[in-house]
Design a protein around this motif. Structure first.
Motif, PDB file in Angstrom:
ATOM      1  N   MET A 276       0.851  -1.184   0.000  1.00  0.00           N
ATOM      2  CA  MET A 276       0.000   0.000   0.000  1.00  0.00           C
ATOM      3  C   MET A 276       0.886   1.233   0.000  1.00  0.00           C
ATOM      4  O   MET A 276       1.449   1.600   1.016  1.00  0.00           O
ATOM      5  N   ASN A 277       1.055   1.851  -1.158  1.00  0.00           N
ATOM      6  CA  ASN A 277       1.856   3.066  -1.238  1.00  0.00           C
ATOM      7  C   ASN A 277       0.938   4.283  -1.263  1.00  0.00           C
ATOM      8  O   ASN A 277      -0.039   4.317  -1.996  1.00  0.00           O
ATOM      9  N   ALA A 278       1.302   5.285  -0.454  1.00  0.00           N
ATOM     10  CA  ALA A 278       0.573   6.535  -0.512  1.00  0.00           C
ATOM     11  C   ALA A 278       0.868   7.214  -1.844  1.00  0.00           C
ATOM     12  O   ALA A 278       1.944   7.095  -2.401  1.00  0.00           O
ATOM     13  N   ALA A 279      -0.141   7.948  -2.382  1.00  0.00           N
ATOM     14  CA  ALA A 279       0.064   8.663  -3.627  1.00  0.00           C
ATOM     15  C   ALA A 279       1.199   9.663  -3.453  1.00  0.00           C
ATOM     16  O   ALA A 279       1.287  10.355  -2.446  1.00  0.00           O
ATOM     17  N   LEU A 280       2.072   9.724  -4.448  1.00  0.00           N
ATOM     18  CA  LEU A 280       3.259  10.565  -4.354  1.00  0.00           C
ATOM     19  C   LEU A 280       3.298  11.508  -5.536  1.00  0.00           C
ATOM     20  O   LEU A 280       3.000  11.122  -6.667  1.00  0.00           O
ATOM     21  N   ARG A 281       3.653  12.739  -5.258  1.00  0.00           N
ATOM     22  CA  ARG A 281       3.768  13.750  -6.307  1.00  0.00           C
ATOM     23  C   ARG A 281       5.210  14.233  -6.374  1.00  0.00           C
ATOM     24  O   ARG A 281       5.804  14.595  -5.350  1.00  0.00           O
ATOM     25  N   ILE A 282       5.792  14.218  -7.561  1.00  0.00           N
ATOM     26  CA  ILE A 282       7.137  14.749  -7.758  1.00  0.00           C
ATOM     27  C   ILE A 282       7.020  16.256  -7.991  1.00  0.00           C
ATOM     28  O   ILE A 282       6.260  16.704  -8.845  1.00  0.00           O
ATOM     29  N   ARG A 283       7.750  17.021  -7.205  1.00  0.00           N
ATOM     30  CA  ARG A 283       7.736  18.471  -7.348  1.00  0.00           C
ATOM     31  C   ARG A 283       9.169  18.974  -7.371  1.00  0.00           C
ATOM     32  O   ARG A 283       9.995  18.536  -6.561  1.00  0.00           O
ATOM     33  N   GLN A 284       9.469  19.872  -8.282  1.00  0.00           N
ATOM     34  CA  GLN A 284      10.833  20.363  -8.392  1.00  0.00           C
ATOM     35  C   GLN A 284      11.130  21.383  -7.294  1.00  0.00           C
ATOM     36  O   GLN A 284      10.259  22.157  -6.888  1.00  0.00           O
ATOM     37  N   ARG A 285      12.368  21.354  -6.820  1.00  0.00           N
ATOM     38  CA  ARG A 285      12.789  22.291  -5.775  1.00  0.00           C
ATOM     39  C   ARG A 285      12.741  23.725  -6.289  1.00  0.00           C
ATOM     40  O   ARG A 285      13.023  23.990  -7.457  1.00  0.00           O
ATOM     41  N   ALA A 286      12.408  24.619  -5.380  1.00  0.00           N
ATOM     42  CA  ALA A 286      12.437  26.033  -5.739  1.00  0.00           C
ATOM     43  C   ALA A 286      13.878  26.473  -5.929  1.00  0.00           C
ATOM     44  O   ALA A 286      14.754  26.082  -5.155  1.00  0.00           O
ATOM     45  N   PRO A 287      14.153  27.258  -6.929  1.00  0.00           N
ATOM     46  CA  PRO A 287      15.533  27.736  -7.119  1.00  0.00           C
ATOM     47  C   PRO A 287      15.937  28.646  -5.971  1.00  0.00           C
ATOM     48  O   PRO A 287      15.112  29.349  -5.381  1.00  0.00           O
ATOM     49  N   GLY A 288      17.226  28.638  -5.661  1.00  0.00           N
ATOM     50  CA  GLY A 288      17.730  29.484  -4.590  1.00  0.00           C
ATOM     51  C   GLY A 288      18.390  30.732  -5.142  1.00  0.00           C
ATOM     52  O   GLY A 288      18.556  30.882  -6.361  1.00  0.00           O
ATOM     53  N   PRO A 289      18.785  31.651  -4.274  1.00  0.00           N
ATOM     54  CA  PRO A 289      19.468  32.867  -4.723  1.00  0.00           C
ATOM     55  C   PRO A 289      20.819  32.540  -5.333  1.00  0.00           C
ATOM     56  O   PRO A 289      21.493  31.611  -4.908  1.00  0.00           O
ATOM     57  N   GLU A 290      21.193  33.298  -6.310  1.00  0.00           N
ATOM     58  CA  GLU A 290      22.451  33.030  -7.014  1.00  0.00           C
ATOM     59  C   GLU A 290      23.665  33.182  -6.098  1.00  0.00           C
ATOM     60  O   GLU A 290      24.539  32.345  -6.059  1.00  0.00           O
ATOM     61  N   GLY A 291      23.737  34.269  -5.335  1.00  0.00           N
ATOM     62  CA  GLY A 291      24.850  34.447  -4.405  1.00  0.00           C
ATOM     63  C   GLY A 291      26.169  34.702  -5.124  1.00  0.00           C
ATOM     64  O   GLY A 291      26.235  34.974  -6.318  1.00  0.00           O
ATOM     65  N   ALA A 292      27.247  34.571  -4.351  1.00  0.00           N
ATOM     66  CA  ALA A 292      28.596  34.863  -4.867  1.00  0.00           C
ATOM     67  C   ALA A 292      29.349  33.564  -5.074  1.00  0.00           C
ATOM     68  O   ALA A 292      29.914  33.000  -4.136  1.00  0.00           O
ATOM     69  N   TRP A 293      29.357  33.075  -6.294  1.00  0.00           N
ATOM     70  CA  TRP A 293      30.041  31.830  -6.629  1.00  0.00           C
ATOM     71  C   TRP A 293      31.215  32.136  -7.562  1.00  0.00           C
ATOM     72  O   TRP A 293      31.082  32.959  -8.459  1.00  0.00           O
ATOM     73  N   PRO A 294      32.337  31.460  -7.387  1.00  0.00           N
ATOM     74  CA  PRO A 294      33.450  31.653  -8.327  1.00  0.00           C
ATOM     75  C   PRO A 294      33.034  31.280  -9.751  1.00  0.00           C
ATOM     76  O   PRO A 294      32.175  30.408  -9.955  1.00  0.00           O
ATOM     77  N   ALA A 295      33.634  31.914 -10.703  1.00  0.00           N
ATOM     78  CA  ALA A 295      33.268  31.685 -12.097  1.00  0.00           C
ATOM     79  C   ALA A 295      33.492  30.243 -12.522  1.00  0.00           C
ATOM     80  O   ALA A 295      32.782  29.723 -13.387  1.00  0.00           O
ATOM     81  N   ASP A 296      34.488  29.566 -11.906  1.00  0.00           N
ATOM     82  CA  ASP A 296      34.796  28.200 -12.315  1.00  0.00           C
ATOM     83  C   ASP A 296      34.029  27.153 -11.504  1.00  0.00           C
ATOM     84  O   ASP A 296      34.273  25.953 -11.658  1.00  0.00           O
ATOM     85  N   TYR A 297      33.126  27.601 -10.643  1.00  0.00           N
ATOM     86  CA  TYR A 297      32.362  26.640  -9.843  1.00  0.00           C
ATOM     87  C   TYR A 297      31.327  25.964 -10.740  1.00  0.00           C
ATOM     88  O   TYR A 297      30.614  26.634 -11.488  1.00  0.00           O
ATOM     89  N   PRO A 298      31.237  24.626 -10.725  1.00  0.00           N
ATOM     90  CA  PRO A 298      30.335  23.931 -11.654  1.00  0.00           C
ATOM     91  C   PRO A 298      28.900  24.459 -11.564  1.00  0.00           C
ATOM     92  O   PRO A 298      28.335  24.535 -10.468  1.00  0.00           O
ATOM     93  N   PRO A 299      28.307  24.827 -12.676  1.00  0.00           N
ATOM     94  CA  PRO A 299      26.949  25.383 -12.654  1.00  0.00           C
ATOM     95  C   PRO A 299      25.931  24.449 -11.996  1.00  0.00           C
ATOM     96  O   PRO A 299      25.035  24.918 -11.294  1.00  0.00           O
ATOM     97  N   LEU A 300      26.066  23.143 -12.225  1.00  0.00           N
ATOM     98  CA  LEU A 300      25.109  22.215 -11.638  1.00  0.00           C
ATOM     99  C   LEU A 300      25.201  22.243 -10.116  1.00  0.00           C
ATOM    100  O   LEU A 300      24.180  22.330  -9.413  1.00  0.00           O
ATOM    101  N   LEU A 301      26.426  22.190  -9.571  1.00  0.00           N
ATOM    102  CA  LEU A 301      26.585  22.238  -8.121  1.00  0.00           C
ATOM    103  C   LEU A 301      26.119  23.578  -7.564  1.00  0.00           C
ATOM    104  O   LEU A 301      25.528  23.645  -6.481  1.00  0.00           O
TER     105      LEU A 301
END
Length: 581
Positions: free
Chosen positions: A1-26
């Motif tokens: 008996m599995n409860a109904a499950l809904r996949i929902r995408q995470r809300a994007p976070g603030p961009e912040g200060a990331w180095p230019a070479d920091y992987p975009p996915l991470l």
């Protein structure tokens, strides 16, 4: 008996200060978890809150400094889970490093003593002739045991992280980040983290007093144990805990862990150089926990205190054997519980909380079963078993869902029905309690009423948060390694999960419960890409649909090695009719 499950995408976070070479996915993944730059994504030890802000730490340091100076006997009293075992090992090792000449330890046996510092355990501890008791990962609810210890003339120092009740025990000092009226920078520390903090403060006190003549002890050597206990206890990985876990993982990956943990990594079939929080949570932690669940946690603590690798391997092998027995017992109990669930109504008309009991179940696995049931039906779950064979008491474990504080739920029942719950304690998501056997029906009624009063019905809609879809070029070993090594993932800072629609090209059953699949992304721009996937416990008794929507983690395929990757499926549903997203 599995409860109904809904996949929902995470809300994007603030961009912040990331180095230019920091992987975009991470960058995107960390931002979605609230980190606005590398310092927040991967915090360091230098970012930890100051030890002197920990509630009760000054009094705790005073007791231990005097005990060391006077050569008094210190007995560290552990809890019988992985957090308690690692906290005990950190306490014993750390006190000896700081100059304590007479340190012993003890741990209750789950089946004999029950939880925590009880009067019965205090009576047995008398043979050790302690002068100072230090509780680790428990004590905040042990009023009677602490009173019994103080009646013998012992000092009692409580170190704990569990939430306090309405009254505090009469200990000489209580070190706990969750004491009321305080604002310590991390209320999420595990018990092992609290002990480590106490040792940091004690070291500073002793250094300022000129205690160290031959160099200052390096307490960083204990961070491997701190990391394991923190991850295994499923406390939220806030910035402080991520800093502690990250430092501990670096030691383990460098082969600098204590002999016991290195032996446990071996017996669990993991690799030191690529060890992850997931390896701790699913490989190392359960083997330590198994000792406290089925045997005696003294065995687990002995493994963590052993310095000889050969002897540590013997102890780790014993823990591995106990863990295999635990898995079989857990599976049998879970099957029994799911048979009960199969006779219940559909998830849409289930009660808001489940209370399950069987006189043949083992108290050592009820927490694991409660977790499985809560995940399965997306309801808070209480699972009870006899505290001891022939006992008139039931020992229960509770697991919750996001949005319902399970310890507060039990406290509400306790306030409305005094005496119904004999003992209880815990966290927001997990708790333990003891009832008289004949009071179980009354508890069922009371906890259902309390749940209906506290729980927003909307929370019963199960959701799986996804980090979205991966691009075609991201299905690569470089991405999988970056995901593995690019964050200290865990509770409240979850490991990345992606979703998408795939065609099932081939599938086969592995063992009795698992599915191995070959998938092709259904997007038109990915060419003839073929991806290996594994769905643990995914066998549902029939062939999977020809087209599926899955939520998955991307991981290196250690079995095939090289550049091989695989999708580790965490949810699968038919996409023939578009799915339910």
């Amino acid at each position: 008996m599995n409860a109904a499950l809904r996949i929902r995408q995470r809300a994007p976070g603030p961009e912040g200060a990331w180095p230019a070479d920091y992987p975009p996915l991470l960058r995107r993944l960390h931002a979605a978890r609230g980190a606005t730059g590398p310092a927040e994504a991967l915090p360091r030890l230098a970012d930890l809150p100051a030890p002197d802000a920990m509630p009760g730490i000054e009094a705790g340091v005073s007791i231990l400094a005097a005990a060391i100076a006077e050569g008094r006997r210190i007995v560290v009293v552990a809890d019988f889970d992985c957090d308690g075992a690692t906290a005990c090992a950190v306490g014993v090792r750390g006190l000896r490093m700081l100059g304590a000449a007479d340190v012993a330890h003890a741990v209750p046996n789950r089946a004999v003593h029950g939880y925590g510092l009880t009067p019965g355990l205090v009576e047995e501890l008398d043979a050790l002739r302690p002068e100072v008791l230090v509780t680790v990962d428990h004590g905040i609810a042990c009023h009677a045991g602490i009173a019994a210890a103080k009646a013998r003339g012992w000092q009692v120092l409580v170190t704990d992280h569990h939430l306090p009740g309405d009254t505090l025990p009469d200990a000489d000092a209580i070190v706990n980040p969750n004491l009321p009226g305080h604002a310590f920078g991390s209320r999420a520390l595990a018990g092992v983290g609290v002990v480590f903090y106490l040792l940091l403060a004690l070291r500073r006190h002793l250094r300022e007093a000129g205690h160290f003549g031959d160099g200052i002890p390096d307490l960083g050597q204990l961070l491997d144990l701190v990391a394991v206990g923190t991850v295994a206890d499923l406390v939220p990985l806030d910035a402080a805990n991520r800093a502690l876990v990250g430092a501990g993982l670096r030691r383990l990956r460098a082969g600098q862990g204590c002999a016991g943990l290195r032996a446990l990594v071996e017996v669990a079939g993991r690799h030191e150089a690529t060890l992850t929080t997931s390896d701790i949570g699913f490989g190392i932690g359960p083997r330590i926990n198994a000792a406290g669940r089925l045997e005696d946690m003294a065995l687990g603590i002995a493994c963590l205190l052993e310095d000889d690798i050969s002897r540590a391997r013997v102890l780790a092998a014993t823990l591995d054997a106990i863990n295999r027995e635990r898995r079989e017992l857990q599976q049998q109990t879970t099957d029994d519980a799911e048979a009960v669930l199969a006779r219940l109504p559909s998830p849409e008309i289930l009660p808001p909380v489940l209370v399950l009991h069987d006189p043949t179940w083992h108290a050592g696995v009820v927490g694991l079963v409660a977790s499985r049931i809560a995940q399965r039906v997306h309801r808070p779950a209480f699972v009870f078993a006899p505290a001891q064979p022939g006992s008139g008491e039931l020992r229960g474990s509770a697991r919750s869902i996001p949005g319902l504080h399970i310890r507060d739920l039990i406290a509400r029942v306790d306030a409305a029905h005094p005496g119904l719950v004999l003992r209880f304690g815990g966290h927001a998501m997990a708790a333990g309690l003891t009832l008289a056997r004949e009071r179980l029906p009354a508890f069922d009624i009371a906890v259902r009423a309390a749940t209906e009063a506290m729980l927003d019905p909307a929370l019963l809609q199960q959701e799986l948060l996804s980090d979205g879809a991966l691009q075609a070029h991201e299905f690569a070993i470089g991405t999988a390694i970056a995901l593995r090594d690019g964050g200290h993932w865990g509770q409240a800072y979850p490991e990345p999960v992606f979703d998408g629609v795939f065609d099932v090209l081939r599938w086969r059953k592995i063992g009795e419960r698992h599915l191995k699949l070959e998938l092709a992304p259904s997007a038109p721009d990915v060419g003839k890409m073929r991806l290996d996937a594994i769905h643990f416990s995914g066998w549902a008794g029939a062939a999977p649909p020809s087209r599926v929507r899955i939520a998955y983690r991307l991981a290196p395929d250690d079995y095939r090695g090289g550049d091989a990757i695989q999708l580790v499926i965490v949810h699968l549903e038919s996409a023939v009719d578009g799915g339910n997203c």
